[in-house]
Design an enzyme around this catalytic site. Structure first.
Site, mmCIF file in Angstrom:
data_model
loop_
_atom_site.group_PDB
_atom_site.id
_atom_site.type_symbol
_atom_site.label_atom_id
_atom_site.label_comp_id
_atom_site.label_asym_id
_atom_site.label_seq_id
_atom_site.Cartn_x
_atom_site.Cartn_y
_atom_site.Cartn_z
ATOM 1 N N LYS A 281 0.858 -1.184 0.000
ATOM 2 C CA LYS A 281 0.000 0.000 0.000
ATOM 3 C C LYS A 281 0.904 1.247 0.000
ATOM 4 O O LYS A 281 1.820 1.343 0.798
ATOM 5 C CB LYS A 281 -0.901 -0.011 1.240
ATOM 6 C CG LYS A 281 -2.022 1.000 1.197
ATOM 7 C CD LYS A 281 -3.118 0.684 2.215
ATOM 8 C CE LYS A 281 -4.246 1.702 2.125
ATOM 9 N NZ LYS A 281 -5.382 1.364 3.014
ATOM 10 N N GLU A 366 -19.078 -3.910 11.177
ATOM 11 C CA GLU A 366 -19.924 -3.086 12.048
ATOM 12 C C GLU A 366 -20.986 -3.919 12.767
ATOM 13 O O GLU A 366 -21.336 -3.640 13.911
ATOM 14 C CB GLU A 366 -20.601 -1.988 11.224
ATOM 15 C CG GLU A 366 -19.644 -0.904 10.718
ATOM 16 C CD GLU A 366 -18.876 -1.279 9.484
ATOM 17 O OE1 GLU A 366 -19.125 -2.367 8.922
ATOM 18 O OE2 GLU A 366 -17.991 -0.507 9.075
ATOM 19 N N ARG A 394 -24.918 -0.510 8.349
ATOM 20 C CA ARG A 394 -24.632 -1.944 8.284
ATOM 21 C C ARG A 394 -25.160 -2.669 9.526
ATOM 22 O O ARG A 394 -25.388 -3.868 9.511
ATOM 23 C CB ARG A 394 -23.114 -2.190 8.200
ATOM 24 C CG ARG A 394 -22.540 -2.054 6.822
ATOM 25 C CD ARG A 394 -22.886 -3.247 5.977
ATOM 26 N NE ARG A 394 -22.623 -3.029 4.574
ATOM 27 C CZ ARG A 394 -21.416 -3.242 4.017
ATOM 28 N NH1 ARG A 394 -20.398 -3.633 4.747
ATOM 29 N NH2 ARG A 394 -21.256 -3.035 2.712
#
Ligand SMILES: Cc1ncc(C[n+]2csc(CCOP(=O)(O)OP(=O)(O)O)c2C)c(N)n1
Ligand SMILES: CC(=O)[C@@H](O)[C@H](O)COP(=O)(O)O
Ligand SMILES: [Mg+2]
Length: 619
Positions: A281, A366, A394
């Site tokens: 990344k 979540e 969610r």
């Protein structure tokens, strides 16, 4: 740029020699750094998928072959290669390019994303549709290791594994979510990724096992079990193979030749396949490589120093929340924090440092975060769950089914409530208000300034029981609201400024807007009373009634979608006593732009509201 200048679609890309692709990749990387340094956006994730995206569009036949990007924050290279490189200067700006895939934006964007962990489910749906229509093309889901911690992704893997559906799932594994990835899956992937034992012995073991003499009866069953057991130990990706997917990898996600080879193989494998690609990344930009979490989402920055162009010194709502929670936790050992892979974004970085054993990162999960909080509360702990408003969507059922029905003391710190701006439709926090206030037992507060945020958090943790939500916006506030020092009392609002011509009722940051509206109206000899509701559940009906008995006119401003809003509740409660005008966002999805632009575009800026009030009063 020698190659990039010539590319406006994958067709031109395919005219390059494979040996030229690494040069193109470097040009794209340079282009992204230059462009995002001016516009801001998601930098590190995009730098990590340059070679992968080039190899994908080189190997596939898009747009017939379809690519679904999980979250989609890493789709800038895909946009650059599919005819949108010249629009990158408008990225995430009003009327400009979205920061996420949008079907309305391009035929190469086959599914809108923005929230995590949806790509495999969507890909399964598209693949089944393809098969039902007897069509023939590749469907590819690109999902990050962070997004794979989302429960939805495993629901889809479970379904894919037992089907024979031809599907290519690319697992982009960079060991990072926004911060370092968490959980058992992340540990498993790092073992697969790094243990050379797997890589060196895998081929030999498979050769031995496959050359074992075919035997009958019990011996055969024993040999099969032995083969699987040995394979389990040394062949990577067995977790996925056990689910019924073919596992390929780990593959160097920055080596285009390896990637091209892998795609050639993958296209010839029947059924669902997971291609485990290992990337870095932030690849190619040293600050992002060193601190990928800091360079996940960036505002405009100086390329030489990596520093933001506009350094903001004012604390954000998230900073104030995190700081106050640390103070509360110092004095209450029962308090814990829960995040769903958003420690930094929700202001919990210092809390994590000070109380490492009292913060739980659920991953991008979540639903698990909220029900785990319910379990903690059921067992005598006070959990504070910090979630962005749109991500809380969610866990809607978990709030009802696991928290509110049992009336458990769970504190929901709903960050990014209201318009968030540049992330657009998927991230605007405009629905949590209506789904929270409709839940029995729920208390919902909205602080008008930092003083109220602090006192509401104190109140929510230490003074009331049952489920309670505090919702506050993205960004920062530079002013205090009159009366905000007053003690928080359940269901009680306050009059921020008195007036006699019209009552303006508001909550949260809309109280600041209401006070600005009051100033504008004062110049036109209209004397407005501003009611700071503080609680949008329960509403302070008595305070509102008292005010409208005086003014006879009420205006409610509410930065949320209309249906289920507290504005509608107030209108219903007051309609026998006063004329009521409600100002909410429209019953539409709000696109990307700055928050100020979007408020103005929807007549929710102070000038527009003042204008509408004047008309409402017949002035
Ligand atoms: C439901 C949901 N929760 C949280 C987020 C916030 N979010 C956006 S990207 C991200 C991390 C994604 O990690 P990964 O999938 O590994 O992608 P990478 O950035 O590493 O390429 C998170 C947590 C989100 N978009 N959706
Ligand atoms: C892609 C994603 O969902 C997150 O990176 C999100 O964009 C973060 O939003 P903030 O910038 O408000 O923290
Ligand atoms: Mg990742």
């Amino acid at each position: 740029m020698k190659f990039l200048d010539k590319i406006n679609s994958p067709l031109e890309l395919k005219q390059l020699k494979t040996s030229e692709l690494p040069i193109l990749a470097n040009e794209i990387r340079e282009y992204i750094i230059q462009s995002v340094s001016k516009t801001g956006g998601h930098l590190a994730s995009n730098l990590g998928v340059v070679e992968l995206t080039v190899a994908m569009h080189y190997s596939l036949n898009t747009p017939e072959d379809k690519i679904i990007w999980d979250v989609g924050h890493q789709s800038y290279v895909h946009k650059i290669l599919t005819g949108r490189k010249n629009e990158m200067s408008t990225l995430r700006q009003l009327k400009g390019l979205s920061g996420f895939p949008k079907r309305a934006e391009s035929i190469y964007d086959c599914f809108d994303t923005g929230h995590s962990s949806t790509s495999i489910s969507a890909a399964m749906g598209m693949a089944r549709a393809r098969d039902l229509k007897k069509e023939n093309y590749e469907i590819v889901a690109v999902i990050g290791d962070g997004a794979l911690t989302g429960g939805m992704a495993f629901e889809a893997l479970n379904d894919a594994g037992r089907s024979n559906t031809k599907l290519i799932i690319i697992l982009n594994d960079n060991e990072m979510s926004i911060s370092k990835n968490v959980g058992g899956l992340s540990k498993y992937l790092s073992k697969v990724r790094t243990d050379t034992r797997y890589l060196s012995t895998k081929k030999d073991v498979e050769k031995i096992l496959n050359n074992m003499p075919v035997a009958g009866g019990k011996v055969k069953a024993f040999l099969k079990r032995a083969k699987d057991a040995v394979k389990q130990m040394v062949v990577p990706g067995m977790l996925f193979e056990e689910l019924g997917l073919t596992y390929m990898g780990p593959i160097d996600g920055h080596n285009i030749d390896d990637l091209l080879e892998a795609f050639k193989t993958a296209k010839n494998i029947e059924g669902p396949l997971i291609m485990h690609v290992v990337t870095k990344k932030g690849k190619g930009y040293k600050f992002a490589e060193q601190r990928p979490n800091e360079y996940h989402g960036v505002s405009a920055f100086d390329i030489e120093t990596g520093k933001n162009i506009k350094e903001s010194t004012v604390a954000s709502y998230s900073d104030v929340f995190g700081k106050k929670l640390c103070e509360i936790a110092e004095n209450n050992n029962n308090v814990v924090a829960i995040t769903a892979a958003m420690t930094d974004g929700t202001g919990l970085t210092n809390f994590a440092r000070k109380f490492p054993k009292r913060i739980f990162d659920a991953g991008i999960a979540e639903q698990h975060a909220v029900t785990m909080a319910a379990g903690l509360a059921a067992n005598g702990i006070v959990p504070v769950v910090a979630l962005y408003s749109s991500f809380l969507q969610r866990a809607y059922d978990q709030v009802i089914h696991d928290v509110a029905i049992q009336n458990l003391h769970v504190v929901l710190a709903v960050d990014r409530a209201g318009l968030v701006g540049n992330d657009g439709e998927t991230h605007q926090g405009v629905f949590d208000e209506s789904f929270l206030i409709q839940i029995p037992n729920m208390t919902v507060m909205c602080p008008a300034d930092y003083r109220e945020l602090e006192s509401m958090l104190e109140y929510a943790v230490n003074e009331i029981d049952g489920p309670v939500a505090i919702r506050y916006p993205r960004g920062s506030l530079k002013e205090y609201v009159s009366g905000s020092y007053k003690k928080i009392e359940k269901g009680k609002g306050i009059v921020a400024e008195e007036g006699s011509d019209v009552t303006i009722a508001a909550s949260g940051k809309m109280v600041v807007t209401a006070l600005h509206v009051r100033e504008i109206l004062k110049e036109q000899d209209i004397d407005a009373e501003v009611v700071n509701l503080r609680f949008i559940k329960p509403l302070d009906d008595n305070l509102l009634l008292k005010s409208v008995m005086k003014t006879k006119k009420a205006v409610v401003i509410d930065e949320a979608v209309p249906w289920g809003s507290f504005a509608l509740s107030i209108k219903a409660a007051l309609q026998d006593h006063a004329d009521v005008l409600i100002k909410t966002l429209p019953d539409e999805f709000i696109r990307h732009g700055t928050v100020e632009e979007l408020l103005k575009e929807n007549n929710m800026d102070p000038e527009s509201i003042a204008y509408d009030i004047k008309k409402f009063l017949g002035r």
